[in-house]
Structure formats: structure tokens, C-alpha cells
Design a protein around this motif. Structure first.
Motif, PDB file in Angstrom:
ATOM      1  N   ALA A 439       0.834  -1.083  -0.113  1.00  0.00           N
ATOM      2  CA  ALA A 439      -0.149  -0.118   0.003  1.00  0.00           C
ATOM      3  C   ALA A 439       0.688   1.227   0.042  1.00  0.00           C
ATOM      4  O   ALA A 439       0.379   2.192  -0.647  1.00  0.00           O
ATOM      5  CB  ALA A 439      -1.063   0.038   1.247  1.00  0.00           C
ATOM      6  N   GLU A 440       1.916   1.139   0.794  1.00  0.00           N
ATOM      7  CA  GLU A 440       2.916   2.326   0.832  1.00  0.00           C
ATOM      8  C   GLU A 440       3.959   2.189  -0.101  1.00  0.00           C
ATOM      9  O   GLU A 440       5.009   3.311  -0.245  1.00  0.00           O
ATOM     10  CB  GLU A 440       3.524   2.492   2.215  1.00  0.00           C
ATOM     11  N   ASN A 441       4.072   1.322  -1.183  1.00  0.00           N
ATOM     12  CA  ASN A 441       5.356   1.103  -2.035  1.00  0.00           C
ATOM     13  C   ASN A 441       4.795   1.764  -3.227  1.00  0.00           C
ATOM     14  O   ASN A 441       4.118   1.347  -4.068  1.00  0.00           O
ATOM     15  CB  ASN A 441       5.567  -0.198  -2.174  1.00  0.00           C
ATOM     16  N   ARG A 442       5.694   3.122  -3.503  1.00  0.00           N
ATOM     17  CA  ARG A 442       5.472   4.048  -4.575  1.00  0.00           C
ATOM     18  C   ARG A 442       5.767   3.069  -5.940  1.00  0.00           C
ATOM     19  O   ARG A 442       5.286   3.410  -6.906  1.00  0.00           O
ATOM     20  CB  ARG A 442       5.837   5.169  -4.604  1.00  0.00           C
ATOM     21  N   PHE A 443       6.976   2.510  -5.839  1.00  0.00           N
ATOM     22  CA  PHE A 443       7.458   1.611  -6.941  1.00  0.00           C
ATOM     23  C   PHE A 443       6.459   0.706  -7.608  1.00  0.00           C
ATOM     24  O   PHE A 443       6.220   0.622  -8.631  1.00  0.00           O
ATOM     25  CB  PHE A 443       8.840   1.178  -6.690  1.00  0.00           C
ATOM     26  N   VAL A 444       6.114  -0.061  -6.524  1.00  0.00           N
ATOM     27  CA  VAL A 444       4.980  -1.132  -7.060  1.00  0.00           C
ATOM     28  C   VAL A 444       3.752  -0.545  -7.486  1.00  0.00           C
ATOM     29  O   VAL A 444       3.182  -1.176  -8.597  1.00  0.00           O
ATOM     30  CB  VAL A 444       4.870  -2.094  -5.868  1.00  0.00           C
ATOM     31  N   ASN A 445       3.151   0.386  -6.782  1.00  0.00           N
ATOM     32  CA  ASN A 445       1.803   1.234  -7.236  1.00  0.00           C
ATOM     33  C   ASN A 445       2.014   1.789  -8.463  1.00  0.00           C
ATOM     34  O   ASN A 445       0.997   1.570  -9.360  1.00  0.00           O
ATOM     35  CB  ASN A 445       1.404   2.070  -6.028  1.00  0.00           C
ATOM     36  N   THR A 446       3.094   2.416  -8.932  1.00  0.00           N
ATOM     37  CA  THR A 446       3.258   2.925  -9.947  1.00  0.00           C
ATOM     38  C   THR A 446       3.470   1.859 -11.243  1.00  0.00           C
ATOM     39  O   THR A 446       2.999   2.170 -12.224  1.00  0.00           O
ATOM     40  CB  THR A 446       4.586   3.802 -10.042  1.00  0.00           C
ATOM     41  N   ALA A 447       4.040   1.015 -10.689  1.00  0.00           N
ATOM     42  CA  ALA A 447       4.126  -0.518 -11.884  1.00  0.00           C
ATOM     43  C   ALA A 447       2.567  -0.800 -12.102  1.00  0.00           C
ATOM     44  O   ALA A 447       2.385  -1.134 -13.172  1.00  0.00           O
ATOM     45  CB  ALA A 447       4.900  -1.379 -11.247  1.00  0.00           C
ATOM     46  N   TRP A 448       1.887  -0.960 -11.148  1.00  0.00           N
ATOM     47  CA  TRP A 448       0.484  -1.320 -11.820  1.00  0.00           C
ATOM     48  C   TRP A 448       0.031  -0.430 -12.400  1.00  0.00           C
ATOM     49  O   TRP A 448      -0.983  -0.868 -13.383  1.00  0.00           O
ATOM     50  CB  TRP A 448      -0.294  -1.615 -10.206  1.00  0.00           C
ATOM     51  N   ALA A 449      -0.217   0.913 -12.022  1.00  0.00           N
ATOM     52  CA  ALA A 449      -0.662   2.067 -12.897  1.00  0.00           C
ATOM     53  C   ALA A 449      -0.216   1.918 -14.331  1.00  0.00           C
ATOM     54  O   ALA A 449      -1.071   2.252 -15.201  1.00  0.00           O
ATOM     55  CB  ALA A 449      -0.371   3.224 -12.383  1.00  0.00           C
ATOM     56  N   ILE A 450       0.998   1.604 -14.449  1.00  0.00           N
ATOM     57  CA  ILE A 450       1.346   1.486 -15.834  1.00  0.00           C
ATOM     58  C   ILE A 450       1.081   0.132 -16.527  1.00  0.00           C
ATOM     59  O   ILE A 450       0.571   0.104 -17.737  1.00  0.00           O
ATOM     60  CB  ILE A 450       3.045   1.524 -15.920  1.00  0.00           C
ATOM     61  N   ILE A 451       0.888  -0.983 -15.828  1.00  0.00           N
ATOM     62  CA  ILE A 451       0.723  -2.090 -16.389  1.00  0.00           C
ATOM     63  C   ILE A 451      -0.869  -1.847 -16.755  1.00  0.00           C
ATOM     64  O   ILE A 451      -1.271  -2.564 -17.848  1.00  0.00           O
ATOM     65  CB  ILE A 451       0.747  -3.271 -15.401  1.00  0.00           C
ATOM     66  N   PHE A 452      -1.749  -1.795 -16.109  1.00  0.00           N
ATOM     67  CA  PHE A 452      -3.135  -1.502 -16.451  1.00  0.00           C
ATOM     68  C   PHE A 452      -3.293  -0.731 -17.704  1.00  0.00           C
ATOM     69  O   PHE A 452      -4.110  -0.909 -18.265  1.00  0.00           O
ATOM     70  CB  PHE A 452      -3.889  -0.881 -15.344  1.00  0.00           C
ATOM     71  N   SER A 453      -2.574   0.467 -17.611  1.00  0.00           N
ATOM     72  CA  SER A 453      -2.850   1.326 -18.791  1.00  0.00           C
ATOM     73  C   SER A 453      -2.108   0.869 -20.121  1.00  0.00           C
ATOM     74  O   SER A 453      -2.458   0.916 -21.175  1.00  0.00           O
ATOM     75  CB  SER A 453      -1.935   2.654 -18.529  1.00  0.00           C
ATOM     76  N   LEU A 454      -1.197  -0.093 -20.020  1.00  0.00           N
ATOM     77  CA  LEU A 454      -0.605  -0.915 -21.238  1.00  0.00           C
ATOM     78  C   LEU A 454      -1.520  -1.926 -21.478  1.00  0.00           C
ATOM     79  O   LEU A 454      -1.334  -2.147 -22.913  1.00  0.00           O
ATOM     80  CB  LEU A 454       0.870  -1.661 -20.634  1.00  0.00           C
ATOM     81  N   LEU A 455      -2.322  -2.459 -20.780  1.00  0.00           N
ATOM     82  CA  LEU A 455      -3.348  -3.368 -21.402  1.00  0.00           C
ATOM     83  C   LEU A 455      -4.315  -2.648 -22.263  1.00  0.00           C
ATOM     84  O   LEU A 455      -4.659  -3.338 -23.393  1.00  0.00           O
ATOM     85  CB  LEU A 455      -4.149  -4.055 -20.171  1.00  0.00           C
ATOM     86  N   LEU A 456      -4.507  -1.496 -22.101  1.00  0.00           N
ATOM     87  CA  LEU A 456      -5.567  -0.818 -22.991  1.00  0.00           C
ATOM     88  C   LEU A 456      -4.843  -0.464 -23.977  1.00  0.00           C
ATOM     89  O   LEU A 456      -5.376  -0.677 -25.461  1.00  0.00           O
ATOM     90  CB  LEU A 456      -5.949   0.522 -22.173  1.00  0.00           C
ATOM     91  N   VAL A 457      -3.365   0.047 -23.998  1.00  0.00           N
ATOM     92  CA  VAL A 457      -2.652   0.292 -25.250  1.00  0.00           C
ATOM     93  C   VAL A 457      -2.529  -0.958 -26.037  1.00  0.00           C
ATOM     94  O   VAL A 457      -2.726  -0.751 -27.194  1.00  0.00           O
ATOM     95  CB  VAL A 457      -1.278   0.920 -24.832  1.00  0.00           C
ATOM     96  N   MET A 458      -2.064  -1.988 -25.678  1.00  0.00           N
ATOM     97  CA  MET A 458      -1.806  -3.095 -26.273  1.00  0.00           C
ATOM     98  C   MET A 458      -3.288  -4.092 -26.730  1.00  0.00           C
ATOM     99  O   MET A 458      -2.941  -4.712 -27.567  1.00  0.00           O
ATOM    100  CB  MET A 458      -1.070  -4.099 -25.475  1.00  0.00           C
ATOM    101  N   SER A 459      -4.267  -3.360 -26.432  1.00  0.00           N
ATOM    102  CA  SER A 459      -5.605  -4.221 -26.879  1.00  0.00           C
ATOM    103  C   SER A 459      -5.736  -3.865 -28.329  1.00  0.00           C
ATOM    104  O   SER A 459      -6.776  -4.619 -28.933  1.00  0.00           O
ATOM    105  CB  SER A 459      -6.660  -3.426 -26.086  1.00  0.00           C
TER     106      SER A 459
END
Length: 563
Positions: A439-459
Motif C-alpha cells: 500500500a505504501e510502496n510507490r514503485f509497486v503502485n506505479t508499476a501497476w498503474a503502468i501495467i493497467f494502462s498498457l493493457l489498454l494500449v496493447m488491446s
């Protein structure tokens, strides 16, 4: 009709709104009582997100973050129904709805310890409402990241001369951030010098345009390739402290926007362009103007994304309460000036009405969006060209096009990495609600933000996935603005202040958004676009549920007050 008198009247109205209505809100509504307790920027100072910041620097960050490509693209699309409805919605919508929404959301977050709008929802309406609000925010930001990445990538492909200056600006901003932190100096003079150097790099970029070789295209698409690069940039920008890149780059961009707007309007004065677009053209075979006009032009009139910026990053940096008026209310009106310029550029940047009608024959489609971005760049270039020629430009109209494209990309990039940072906060809040360890890990949370957006990009390997969600982006964005106005209204009522300043806009937006959402459902169903239909249904479900939760709270509050 000459475009400049129209621009002059619009800008005068916006100034009068800041001077009088903004002053009224400051004196009588949001600062009726002087708050004496410590601001979040000082109380929770951590050197990463909570940093007391001078007003002119924070204004630069906030202005740059909200004034992305949307206040350009929205009017460039909506002008298909005529320039007059677009202009009226921009001017009066920003004065009485958008700027009030931005100002109120900033103040509300400051008073709630710099919390996001989602967290404030939990404190006012309960945990269940908070989870619903966070889900809506997550979906909106998820779409925003993909859409802005698509816009930047499209402009990189259309105007390759912009690549060198944009990357130069990022590197210089990183250096300035390091230099100021090391020497504890001011950002103002380094940012001004950087802006001058940036203009020199625009000239270099025009001479040496950079095009990605076909052998490096991801999925056979240069747009998709640029989007992947932009996702990497978004990750790095979002995990860095705000003083490392966000503040210096945004201050450079705020100077760039102010200078760019002055050049555009001065050029408009000397060029005296004629508006060739019809004032009204409400008939359209694809999409009806009502209610689509009010969701197509979001940023520039009113935008829920602004509340995310205000409560996600800006409220954590406000140094004095009095700064909120210029940062919140003033920045929104500043964005409206950009939207006015965009409207007049695409309405007058053609040789004839026939040329305009040919260009605006289609509302939707990948080519249509690229064409509308091109219409803005070409239209404003026609304003800028006389000024560049006066200073001895020998490179033709290409230099003006690069100048404008760099302006647009700079702000789209600002909104992109701000959106990634906001999504990092949202994912952290969701993770905390579920008791997850990161919950407090900015590196992990940012990675998830990018991954979810990449799914839309790669769709869509053609790189147009973000484009397909543009109508849903507009509806979701305005829905978030509606719900934020609802929260501000409830808070003003609890505090015994004048809640009519937000209740009126709330009713207008609630009607428009609900109608637009229903129109979207029918459109997606008829087109058998089941992905968008599913997302739209989910958003409407959360919307209705939140209204029910708010209704229960208001009824309980009313009963408590009257017994």
C-alpha cells in the motif's frame, strides 16, 4: 467575422469572473472563517509529495497539469457543431462551474489533510462510498493515461521535429531540479533560461526531425512504439520526488504556455483571421450535439480530472491558504483561454468554409482525431507565422508547426505523468483498504498503474486503443466532476456556508452526464462494442450507487438538523 474581437470579449469576461466572482468565493464561501491550523504541506512534509511550495511555482505545476491536450482536442472536435456553442460553453462553463469546482476541490483537500477526493468521500459518506469513488477515479485515470499517451505519440509521428526539443526539456528539467536542491536556490531564473534554450532547440528540431525506423516499430505501428516509450517515461516521472522533475518541468511549461498564448493572441490580432466555420451546425448524422457538446469539451469548461490534480498533488504543496484562489480558480480560467484559442484556431485556420466543411466531414475515427489535432496546429501556426517572419524566419511554416506541436506535447506530457502519479495514490488507497502489503510502496503502485494502462494500449496494436475510449473518457470525466461538486456542496451545507454556488452547477452537470451516459449505452450497444458497453455499465452502476449513498447521508443530516 474577424476572430480577434471574439477572443477579446471572451478574455474580458474571464478576467471579470476572476476579479469579481472569484473574489466573492474567496471572501464569502471558501474562506469565510480563517483557518489557523497547519497546512498539509508543512504538517506532513516528506520531501517527496508533501512540500511547501511558492505560489508561482505551484501555479506552474497545477496550470501545466490541468492544461494538457484536452482543452485543445475537445474544442477541436466540438466545433463540428459550430464555433458559437463551443465558445459559450467554454466561457460560461469555466466561470460558473469549472473554476468553482477546481477551487472548491483544492480547498476541501487542504482542509482534509491533503487527502484525495476518494478518501474525503469516505470521511463524509462512509467506506462503501469511498470504494465506489475510488473505482470511478481508477477507471478515469486508466483511460486518461492511455488517451494522453496516444495524443503525444500521434503528434510525434505527425510532427517529428518536436522530438528533440521535448526530450531536451525533460533533461534540462532534471538538471534544474538537481541544481536547485543542491544549492537551495530559486526555480524562477533557471526555468526562464531553460525556456529560452527550449526555443533554440525548436529551431534545431525543425532542422533535424527524428523518425523511428520501421525496423523498430512495435506491432508494426510507430504510434504504439512511442506510446511504449511514454509509459516508461511516465513510470520514472511518477516515482521521482516532485522537486526532481515535476516542479521544474511544470514551471518551464507554465512559462511556455503563457508565452505561447501571448504569441497566439498577438498573432491573431495582426493576422486578423476570418472565422470561416459556421456559428451553428447542430445537425450531425453521427452524434447529436446535445448532450455530447458538454462531454466533448470537458477540460476547458469543467473537468473531474482537475479535482484529482488538486487533491492528488497540488493540495500537498500549498504554502498559504490565500494561494488557493489563484491556483484553483485562476488556473481553470487560464485553461479556458487556451480552449478559446483552440476554438478560434480551428474555426478560422482554413481558406474557405468549403475547406472547413471538408475537413470536418467526420466526427469520429482515427484519421478524424489526427486531423483535428492537425487542424489546431495548422490554425495556430497561421497566427504565429507572421510573428516568426517578422523576426527573420527563413524556414517556412514548418517552424511554426513545430513550435505549436511542442507546446501541445509539453502539456500533454505533464498531464500524462501527473495522471500516473495520481493513479499511484489511488492504487495505494485501494491496496490499503484491502490490507495489501504494498500500500505504501510507490514503485509497486506505479508499476501497476503502468501495467493497467498498457493493457489498454496493447488491446489495439495499431495504437488507437485510447482513441476508441474518447467518448467514454468525456462522460467519466464529467461524472467525476459532478460527484466532486456533490461532495463540496455537502461540505458547504455542513459548515453552514453558501452551498448554492455549487448546488446549481451540480444540478446542471448531473442532468448532462446522466443523459450522455444513457446515449453512450445505446451507441455502444448498437455498434456491438461490448468492451465499452461493459465499462459504461460499470461506471453508471457506481454513479447511481454513490448518489444513493449521498441521498441517505443528506436525509440523515436533514433529520438530525431538524430534530
Amino acid at each position: 467575422m474577424n476572430a480577434f474581437p471574439v477572443a477579446f470579449v471572451s478574455l474580458t469576461l474571464l478576467y471579470l469572473a476572476y476579479r469579481f466572482y472569484g473574489g466573492f468565493l474567496s471572501r464569502k464561501v471558501f474562506f469565510k472563517e480563517n483557518s489557523q491550523f497547519e497546512l498539509p504541506s508543512s504538517k506532513f512534509q516528506d520531501g517527496i509529495d508533501y512540500v511547501p511550495t511558492k505560489r508561482h511555482v505551484l501555479f506552474g505545476h497545477h496550470f501545466s497539469s490541468i492544461a494538457g491536450a484536452a482543452p485543445i482536442l475537445g474544442p477541436a472536435i466540438a466545433v463540428i457543431w459550430g464555433w458559437l456553442p463551443a465558445l459559450l460553453w467554454i466561457v460560461f462553463g469555466s466561470m460558473f462551474i469549472g473554476a468553482v469546482h477546481d477551487y472548491g476541490s483544492l480547498v476541501l483537500s487542504m482542509l482534509f489533510k491533503g487527502q484525495s477526493i476518494g478518501s474525503i468521500t469516505g470521511e463524509l459518506l462512509g467506506k462503501r462510498a469511498r470504494h465506489l469513488f475510488l473505482l470511478i477515479i481508477f477507471i478515469l485515470v486508466f483511460i486518461v493515461i492511455a488517451v494522453f499517451a496516444f495524443i503525444i505519440a500521434t503528434l510525434f509521428v505527425l510532427y517529428p521535429g518536436s522530438v528533440i526539443p521535448i526530450n531536451f526539456e525533460i533533461l534540462v528539467a532534471l538538471y534544474i531540479g538537481w541544481y536547485v536542491r543542491r544549492n537551495k536556490g530559486s526555480l524562477l531564473m533557471p526555468s526562464v533560461i531553460a525556456l529560452v534554450l527550449l526555443y533554440g532547440m525548436i529551431y534545431v528540431g525543425n532542422l533535424f526531425p527524428m523518425v523511428i525506423p520501421e525496423s523498430l516499430w512495435a506491432g508494426g505501428s510507430p504510434i504504439l512504439t512511442w506510446m511504449l516509450f511514454l509509459m516508461v517515461y511516465g513510470y520514472l516521472a511518477a516515482v521521482l520526488p516532485v522537486t526532481a522533475l515535476l516542479q521544474p518541468r511544470d514551471l518551464i511549461n507554465s512559462h511556455q504556455l503563457i508565452v505561447g498564448l501571448v504569441i497566439i493572441y498577438v498573432g491573431m490580432f495582426f493576422a486578423s483571421p476570418t472565422i470561416v466555420a459556421p456559428a451553428l451546425k447542430l445537425e450531425n448524422d453521427e452524434v447529436n450535439w446535445f448532450p455530447y457538446l458538454f462531454i466533448t469539451i470537458a477540460c476547458g469548461a469543467v473537468s473531474g480530472f482537475h479535482a484529482l490534480v488538486a487533491s492528488g498533488t497540488t493540495s500537498k504543496q500549498v504554502e498559504h491558504y490565500e494561494d488557493a484562489r489563484s491556483i484553483g480558480y485562476g488556473s481553470m480560467l487560464g485553461e479556458a483561454t487556451l480552449a478559446v484559442a483552440a476554438t478560434l484556431a480551428v474555426a478560422s485556420g482554413f481558406d474557405s468554409e468549403e475547406a472547413w466543411l471538408s475537413h470536418y466531414a467526420s466526427y469520429s475515427g482515427a484519421e478524424g482525431l489526427s486531423a483535428k489535432l492537425g487542424a489546431f496546429v495548422n490554425g495556430t501556426s497561421s497566427f504565429v507565422n507572421p510573428i516568426l517572419d517578422f523576426f527573420g524566419n527563413t524556414e517556412g511554416s514548418g517552424l511554426a508547426a513545430v513550435f505549436i506541436s511542442v507546446l501541445v506535447i509539453s502539456f500533454a506530457a505533464t498531464s500524462l505523468d501527473t495522471a500516473v502519479r495520481i493513479q499511484r495514490y489511488v492504487i495505494g488507497e485501494i491496496a490499503a483498504a484491502w490490507g495489501l502489503k504494498h500500500a505504501e510502496n510507490r514503485f509497486v503502485n506505479t508499476a501497476w498503474a503502468i501495467i493497467f494502462s498498457l493493457l489498454l494500449v496493447m488491446s489495439d496494436t495499431s495504437g488507437t486503443g485510447g482513441l476508441h475510449l474518447w467518448p467514454l473518457f468525456g462522460t467519466t470525466n464529467q461524472l467525476l466532476a459532478t460527484l466532486t461538486l456533490m461532495l463540496i456542496t455537502i461540505w458547504l451545507y455542513i459548515k453552514g456556508r453558501n452551498y448554492w454556488v455549487t448546488l446549481g452547477p451540480l444540478v446542471v452537470m448531473l442532468f448532462m452526464v446522466t443523459l450522455a451516459a444513457l446515449v453512450n449505452l445505446r451507441l455502444y450497444y448498437n455498434n456491438q462494442n461490448y468492451l465499452l458497453l461493459t465499462v459504461a455499465i460499470l461506471i453508471i452502476f457506481c454513479h447511481v450507487w454513490l448518489l444513493i449513498e449521498a441521498g441517505r447521508f443528506i436525509v440523515g443530516l436533514w433529520n438530525k438538523t431538524n430534530h
